[in-house]
Design an enzyme around this catalytic site. Structure first.
Site, PDB file in Angstrom:
ATOM      1  N   ARG A   1    -109.306 -43.121 -47.340  1.00  0.00           N
ATOM      2  CA  ARG A   1    -108.232 -43.847 -48.024  1.00  0.00           C
ATOM      3  C   ARG A   1    -107.983 -43.272 -49.422  1.00  0.00           C
ATOM      4  O   ARG A   1    -106.845 -43.233 -49.895  1.00  0.00           O
ATOM      5  CB  ARG A   1    -108.571 -45.350 -48.095  1.00  0.00           C
ATOM      6  CG  ARG A   1    -108.398 -46.033 -46.750  1.00  0.00           C
ATOM      7  CD  ARG A   1    -109.296 -47.233 -46.592  1.00  0.00           C
ATOM      8  NE  ARG A   1    -108.748 -48.449 -47.129  1.00  0.00           N
ATOM      9  CZ  ARG A   1    -109.469 -49.557 -47.344  1.00  0.00           C
ATOM     10  NH1 ARG A   1    -110.754 -49.568 -47.100  1.00  0.00           N
ATOM     11  NH2 ARG A   1    -108.888 -50.633 -47.800  1.00  0.00           N
TER      12      ARG A   1
ATOM     13  N   LYS B   1    -106.532 -55.150 -56.623  1.00  0.00           N
ATOM     14  CA  LYS B   1    -105.123 -55.554 -56.450  1.00  0.00           C
ATOM     15  C   LYS B   1    -105.043 -56.999 -55.936  1.00  0.00           C
ATOM     16  O   LYS B   1    -104.213 -57.770 -56.411  1.00  0.00           O
ATOM     17  CB  LYS B   1    -104.402 -54.621 -55.461  1.00  0.00           C
ATOM     18  CG  LYS B   1    -104.295 -53.188 -55.935  1.00  0.00           C
ATOM     19  CD  LYS B   1    -103.356 -52.380 -55.052  1.00  0.00           C
ATOM     20  CE  LYS B   1    -103.850 -52.236 -53.633  1.00  0.00           C
ATOM     21  NZ  LYS B   1    -104.971 -51.325 -53.419  1.00  0.00           N
TER      22      LYS B   1
ATOM     23  N   ARG C   1    -117.535 -56.059 -50.360  1.00  0.00           N
ATOM     24  CA  ARG C   1    -116.459 -57.047 -50.202  1.00  0.00           C
ATOM     25  C   ARG C   1    -116.576 -57.797 -48.866  1.00  0.00           C
ATOM     26  O   ARG C   1    -116.819 -57.194 -47.830  1.00  0.00           O
ATOM     27  CB  ARG C   1    -115.110 -56.317 -50.268  1.00  0.00           C
ATOM     28  CG  ARG C   1    -113.918 -57.229 -50.045  1.00  0.00           C
ATOM     29  CD  ARG C   1    -112.657 -56.679 -50.631  1.00  0.00           C
ATOM     30  NE  ARG C   1    -112.132 -55.526 -49.916  1.00  0.00           N
ATOM     31  CZ  ARG C   1    -111.036 -54.873 -50.286  1.00  0.00           C
ATOM     32  NH1 ARG C   1    -110.375 -55.255 -51.363  1.00  0.00           N
ATOM     33  NH2 ARG C   1    -110.621 -53.831 -49.604  1.00  0.00           N
TER      34      ARG C   1
HETATM   35  P1  AMP Z   1    -104.426 -52.221 -47.476  1.00  0.00           P
HETATM   36  O1  AMP Z   1    -104.884 -53.596 -47.130  1.00  0.00           O
HETATM   37  O2  AMP Z   1    -103.304 -52.207 -48.458  1.00  0.00           O
HETATM   38  O3  AMP Z   1    -105.574 -51.311 -47.875  1.00  0.00           O
HETATM   39  O4  AMP Z   1    -103.807 -51.599 -46.122  1.00  0.00           O
HETATM   40  C1  AMP Z   1    -104.602 -51.450 -44.973  1.00  0.00           C
HETATM   41  C2  AMP Z   1    -103.980 -50.421 -44.054  1.00  0.00           C
HETATM   42  O5  AMP Z   1    -102.645 -50.841 -43.676  1.00  0.00           O
HETATM   43  C3  AMP Z   1    -103.764 -49.037 -44.686  1.00  0.00           C
HETATM   44  O6  AMP Z   1    -104.939 -48.236 -44.620  1.00  0.00           O
HETATM   45  C4  AMP Z   1    -102.630 -48.493 -43.812  1.00  0.00           C
HETATM   46  O7  AMP Z   1    -103.101 -48.097 -42.547  1.00  0.00           O
HETATM   47  C5  AMP Z   1    -101.754 -49.722 -43.605  1.00  0.00           C
HETATM   48  N1  AMP Z   1    -100.725 -49.861 -44.660  1.00  0.00           N
HETATM   49  C6  AMP Z   1    -100.621 -50.857 -45.586  1.00  0.00           C
HETATM   50  N2  AMP Z   1     -99.544 -50.656 -46.386  1.00  0.00           N
HETATM   51  C7  AMP Z   1     -98.955 -49.523 -45.954  1.00  0.00           C
HETATM   52  C8  AMP Z   1     -97.816 -48.760 -46.376  1.00  0.00           C
HETATM   53  N3  AMP Z   1     -97.069 -49.136 -47.426  1.00  0.00           N
HETATM   54  N4  AMP Z   1     -97.501 -47.635 -45.690  1.00  0.00           N
HETATM   55  C9  AMP Z   1     -98.238 -47.244 -44.638  1.00  0.00           C
HETATM   56  N5  AMP Z   1     -99.333 -47.884 -44.200  1.00  0.00           N
HETATM   57  C10 AMP Z   1     -99.692 -49.013 -44.837  1.00  0.00           C
END
Ligand code: AMP
Length: 217
Positions: free
Chosen positions: A171, A13, A127
């Site tokens: 995740r 992404k 990464r």
């Molecule tokens: P990401 O970088 O998108 O993998 O996000 C890292 C962490 O941020 C996730 O594992 C969640 O704990 C939190 N997070 C990011 N976006 C959201 C969302 N839309 N809703 C809830 N938690 C989020």
């Protein structure tokens, strides 16, 4: 152009978002990045989100919805937005439909990136990111010129705390449980496109451009 990009951790992404942003001149809004920034700056939002993030769990919907609503009203979103990592639950998707309508920016296209678990594992554990400028590397497929240092700004590269196999499993479970229904939600609205993302970045981006070209017509 009002876009969402979706896919599990490691689907690419971030890389695709960089390519979309430079081609279409819209801001890349990653809720994960926004939250990490808040954690780094030790804000109230960051303090309440941190424990969920370290555990690979989702931050509560109302916190995220308010954060996104506020962000989309900034002047740089005039031409549209590319949201990454949001909405991640059906509750967020339903709330976002109302928010996006209210501010006159309804979702036009949802790019759903699809990659198998083994590829994700390989991508995630290798990464490395630059904590200063956000550049993304991979120890095998996109190494920095000097090991452990960012090519762009020279900072020490780091591994995200949640970029481990254990957290990837958590995740992925969270993704299956919470985020797949969101893709179904946009499928039902007829705005989602599923794209095979275990290919070279240029190939994946080529498929994305094809989808987006139908929008700007
Ligand atoms: P990401 O970088 O998108 O993998 O996000 C890292 C962490 O941020 C996730 O594992 C969640 O704990 C939190 N997070 C990011 N976006 C959201 C969302 N839309 N809703 C809830 N938690 C989020």
């Amino acid at each position: 152009m009002n876009l969402l990009i979706m896919g599990p951790a490691g689907a690419g992404k971030g890389t695709m978002s960089d390519m979309i942003v430079s081609e279409y001149d819209i801001p890349h809004i990653s809720t994960g990045d926004m939250l990490r920034e808040n954690v780094k700056n030790n804000t109230e939002l960051g303090k309440s989100a941190q424990s969920y993030m370290i555990a690979g769990k989702l931050v509560p919907d109302d916190v995220i919805n308010a954060m996104v609503e506020d962000r989309l009203q900034k002047p740089d979103c005039q031409k549209g937005y590319l949201l990454d990592g949001f909405p991640r639950t059906l509750v967020q998707a339903e709330a976002f439909t109302k928010i996006a309508d209210k501010i006159g920016k309804p979702v036009e296209s949802v790019i759903a990136l699809e990659v198998g678990f083994d590829t994700l594992k390989e991508r995630i554990t290798g990464r490395r990111i630059c904590p200063k400028c956000g550049a993304i590397y991979h120890i095998h497929t996109k190494p920095s010129k000097t090991e452990g240092k960012c090519d762009a700004c020279g900072s020490d590269l780091v591994q995200r705390k949640d970029d481990t196999v254990e957290q990837l499993k958590v995740r992925m479970d969270e993704y299956e449980k919470s985020t797949k229904p969101v893709i179904d939600f946009y499928d039902a609205k007829g705005v989602a496109t599923h794209i095979a993302a275990d290919r070279k970045p240029e190939e994946v981006f080529g498929s994305i451009k094809e989808v987006l070209s139908t929008l700007s017509k």
